[in-house]
Design an enzyme around this catalytic site. Structure first.
Site, PDB file in Angstrom:
ATOM      1  N   HIS A   1     -47.425  -2.053 -50.852  1.00  0.00           N
ATOM      2  CA  HIS A   1     -48.370  -0.774 -50.271  1.00  0.00           C
ATOM      3  C   HIS A   1     -48.512  -0.144 -51.396  1.00  0.00           C
ATOM      4  CE1 HIS A   1     -50.082   1.773 -47.215  1.00  0.00           C
ATOM      5  NE2 HIS A   1     -49.812   2.678 -48.003  1.00  0.00           N
ATOM      6  N   CYS A   2     -49.789   0.121 -51.717  1.00  0.00           N
ATOM      7  CA  CYS A   2     -50.424   0.516 -53.156  1.00  0.00           C
ATOM      8  C   CYS A   2     -50.763   2.062 -52.448  1.00  0.00           C
ATOM      9  CB  CYS A   2     -51.314  -0.071 -53.721  1.00  0.00           C
ATOM     10  SG  CYS A   2     -51.882   0.727 -55.194  1.00  0.00           S
ATOM     11  N   PRO A   3     -50.249   3.091 -52.764  1.00  0.00           N
ATOM     12  CA  PRO A   3     -50.905   4.631 -52.427  1.00  0.00           C
ATOM     13  C   PRO A   3     -51.872   4.898 -53.369  1.00  0.00           C
ATOM     14  CG  PRO A   3     -48.827   4.706 -53.930  1.00  0.00           C
ATOM     15  CD  PRO A   3     -49.023   3.079 -53.677  1.00  0.00           C
TER      16      PRO A   3
END
EC number: 2.3.1.225
Length: 442
Positions: free
Chosen positions: A122-124
């Site tokens: 999960h890439c912020p």
């Protein structure tokens, strides 16, 4: 992550990209060429703007493309290759949060609160998961960030060297000097951070490995090194060229062009059709350990789980050879010990009431009244016998300088129950009045 915070991060990334891309052109390169549009200036800036355009396009696709959802009611084909099972039960993987089966290489994302197909992480920075649907866009975005930042630093550095190396001092203006410094401060850290991140993901692409699967491979390698698991080949590694083709397409000329993901994300080709499932299950480890006990390589069993006839108790044999008497011999007990541990099915308790005192830790001279705690180190743990309380009291009085036996030990005795204790108070009072009336009056 809160949705508002995710949107703020996305807007910050867009602002940073636009600042690096356009502040250098407006405040550094345009004044350098005399604020005049020329062929040389167009030749310099056209490739850079193409890279920035592709960068923004792939970033837009990373943010707004669904990484992949598990279809409603999807069930795995238990007879197909590539089935992933749970580590403990060996059953098809099931997500208790989503209440549905999980396809191969999928994982549950706590931020998105759903299962993602071929989840990488999960890439912020894109406020989205990187999965099957947008993994190709994410790789292209990293690639164009590296190219655009490298091109940008080259242009700004060329402007600085031109000012220093010319015959006549071409002094930049104050605004231009500030922008040069700000562009270096903004672009160099981005290139270093994203560049290192890109190298990792390009290596993962060449081995067809996601970030989560990379952690699993490290864990398996550690278990193999410790001898808890035999070496298992990673099943999704098809070869470098096929691994890249499975993500970016079969045409190398279109690898850098944004294209939709290949396949549906529910099934993947395997490098070995009859190989083990990934990740390795815990029951594979237990089967290997059981195999050690059933093939005759264990000292406890022989061939078909029978007792090994060549096994002899080591302590008894050594003492018998050296002639050193042990506690059993000194007590007159017969020699003998079970060749298997107590938890083995063939174990027989030869002397149920016998003592297991270690001759090295306890001797005959140290009886129960010696005051020492007797400890036995056995295969099932440590046994501690209760000390003598009278002996402890005697030693305590000696340490205080008192004479043992001088004081009488008080032992409280339980009160004897009187029969009148169970008589109600009202009955006692009534009986007293009756007895008073029956007394003869003078």
């Amino acid at each position: 992550m809160h949705p508002i915070l995710g949107r703020i991060i996305v807007n910050f990334v867009l602002s940073l990209i636009c600042f690096i891309a356009y502040s250098s052109q407006i405040f550094i390169l345009w004044p350098w060429y005399g604020n005049v549009l020329s062929v040389e200036l167009v030749t310099l800036l056209l490739p850079f703007n193409i890279l920035v355009g592709l960068l923004l396009w792939n970033y837009f696709l990373c943010v707004f493309t669904d990484p992949g959802r598990v279809p409603a009611g999807w069930k795995p084909d238990t007879h197909a290759d590539g089935l992933e099972v749970k580590k403990l039960t060996g059953q098809p993987r099931y997500c208790r949060m989503c209440e549905q089966y999980k396809p191969p290489r999928s994982h549950h994302c706590k931020q998105c609160n759903r299962c993602v197909l071929r989840m990488d992480h999960h890439c912020p920075w894109i406020n989205n998961c990187v999965g099957h649907g947008n993994y190709g866009y994410f790789l292209r975005f990293l690639f164009y960030v590296d190219l655009a930042c490298s091109y940008h630093i080259t242009m700004v550095t060329k402007r600085v060297f031109y000012s220093i190396g010319t015959r006549y001092w071409d002094e930049p203006s104050s605004l231009e000097l500030i922008m040069i410094i700000l562009n270096y401060v903004a672009c160099v850290p981005v290139l270093l951070a994203v560049g290192g991140f890109s190298l990792y993901h390009f290596y993962s692409l060449s081995s067809n490995t996601t970030t989560i699967e990379g952690w699993e491979k490290e864990k398996v390698a550690l278990m193999v090194k410790k001898g808890r698991l035999r070496e298992i080949k990673y099943p999704y590694d098809l070869g470098r060229r096929k691994n890249i083709n499975s993500v970016l397409g079969t045409n190398p000329l279109l690898w850098c062009w944004p294209r939709p993901a290949i396949g549906n994300g529910l099934k993947y080709d395997l490098s070995k059709k009859d190989g083990e499932s990934w990740p390795p299950e815990e029951h594979q480890i237990s089967e290997q350990l059981v195999e050690v006990h059933t093939t005759g390589r264990s000292p406890w069993t022989y061939e078909s789980e029978g007792l090994n006839p060549s096994l002899q108790p080591s302590n008894s044999s050594l003492r018998k050879q050296t002639g050193t008497p042990n506690a059993r011999q000194r007590r007159g007990l017969p020699l003998g010990a079970s060749a298997v541990p107590p938890y083995h099915p063939d174990y027989e308790d030869l002397h149920e009431q016998q003592s297991y005192d270690d001759p090295e830790s306890s001797t005959d001279e140290e009886g129960p009244s010696s005051g020492r705690v007797r400890v036995r180190n056995g295969s099932e743990g440590v046994e501690v016998s209760a000390p003598n309380r009278d002996e402890m009291l005697r030693r305590y009085l000696q340490e205080l300088g008192e004479e043992p036996g001088r004081y009488m030990r008080y032992i409280p005795q339980p009160d004897s129950e009187d029969e009148d204790d169970n008589v109600p108070l009202a009955y006692k009072i009534a009986s007293a009045h009756v007895m008073k009336d029956e007394l003869p009056r003078a």
